[in-house]
Scaffold this motif. Structure first.
Motif, mmCIF file in Angstrom:
data_model
loop_
_atom_site.group_PDB
_atom_site.id
_atom_site.type_symbol
_atom_site.label_atom_id
_atom_site.label_comp_id
_atom_site.label_asym_id
_atom_site.label_seq_id
_atom_site.Cartn_x
_atom_site.Cartn_y
_atom_site.Cartn_z
ATOM 1 N N TYR A 85 25.200 -11.525 -7.475
ATOM 2 C CA TYR A 85 23.977 -11.399 -8.260
ATOM 3 C C TYR A 85 24.364 -11.563 -9.721
ATOM 4 O O TYR A 85 25.362 -10.997 -10.165
ATOM 5 N N ALA A 102 26.580 -10.274 -3.482
ATOM 6 C CA ALA A 102 25.416 -10.535 -2.641
ATOM 7 C C ALA A 102 25.885 -10.802 -1.210
ATOM 8 O O ALA A 102 26.979 -11.328 -1.006
ATOM 9 N N MET A 140 29.278 -14.912 -2.855
ATOM 10 C CA MET A 140 27.958 -14.958 -3.477
ATOM 11 C C MET A 140 27.784 -13.682 -4.300
ATOM 12 O O MET A 140 28.200 -12.601 -3.880
ATOM 13 N N PRO A 175 21.776 -17.101 4.617
ATOM 14 C CA PRO A 175 21.240 -18.439 4.308
ATOM 15 C C PRO A 175 20.330 -18.376 3.081
ATOM 16 O O PRO A 175 19.642 -17.383 2.854
ATOM 17 N N VAL A 176 20.345 -19.425 2.273
ATOM 18 C CA VAL A 176 19.537 -19.495 1.070
ATOM 19 C C VAL A 176 18.299 -20.340 1.360
ATOM 20 O O VAL A 176 18.398 -21.438 1.885
ATOM 21 N N VAL A 177 17.123 -19.790 1.042
ATOM 22 C CA VAL A 177 15.856 -20.494 1.212
ATOM 23 C C VAL A 177 15.167 -20.522 -0.144
ATOM 24 O O VAL A 177 14.945 -19.484 -0.750
ATOM 25 N N VAL A 178 14.829 -21.724 -0.610
ATOM 26 C CA VAL A 178 14.137 -21.872 -1.895
ATOM 27 C C VAL A 178 12.703 -22.302 -1.623
ATOM 28 O O VAL A 178 12.471 -23.301 -0.934
ATOM 29 N N VAL A 197 21.503 -21.156 -7.458
ATOM 30 C CA VAL A 197 20.731 -21.606 -6.302
ATOM 31 C C VAL A 197 19.835 -22.784 -6.662
ATOM 32 O O VAL A 197 19.744 -23.755 -5.928
ATOM 33 N N ASN A 201 26.279 -12.714 2.278
ATOM 34 C CA ASN A 201 26.424 -14.136 2.574
ATOM 35 C C ASN A 201 25.376 -14.528 3.616
ATOM 36 O O ASN A 201 25.668 -14.658 4.798
#
Length: 52
Positions: free
Chosen positions: A32, A42, A30, A46-49, A14, A44
């Motif tokens: 872990y 994991a 996706m 949305p990815v938030v950083v 990520v 699927n």
């Protein structure tokens, strides 16, 4: 997932970068990762950083 070859999986992280891991996965999925081991699938989502 970038690629799968047997039990070796190239994973795009990520935060950037690529790691070769051991485990079971499908390209485009996706997972872990702990160290160099895939510990599970994991969802699927949305990815938030967030940087602190």
């Amino acid at each position: 997932m970038i690629s799968v070859s047997g039990s070796r999986v190239r994973v795009e992280l990520v935060g950037g970068g690529v790691r070769t891991c051991q485990g079971d996965a499908q390209v485009g999925g996706m997972v872990y990762v702990q160290g160099s081991q895939i510990t599970g699938v994991a969802p699927n989502l949305p990815v938030v950083v967030v940087e602190v």
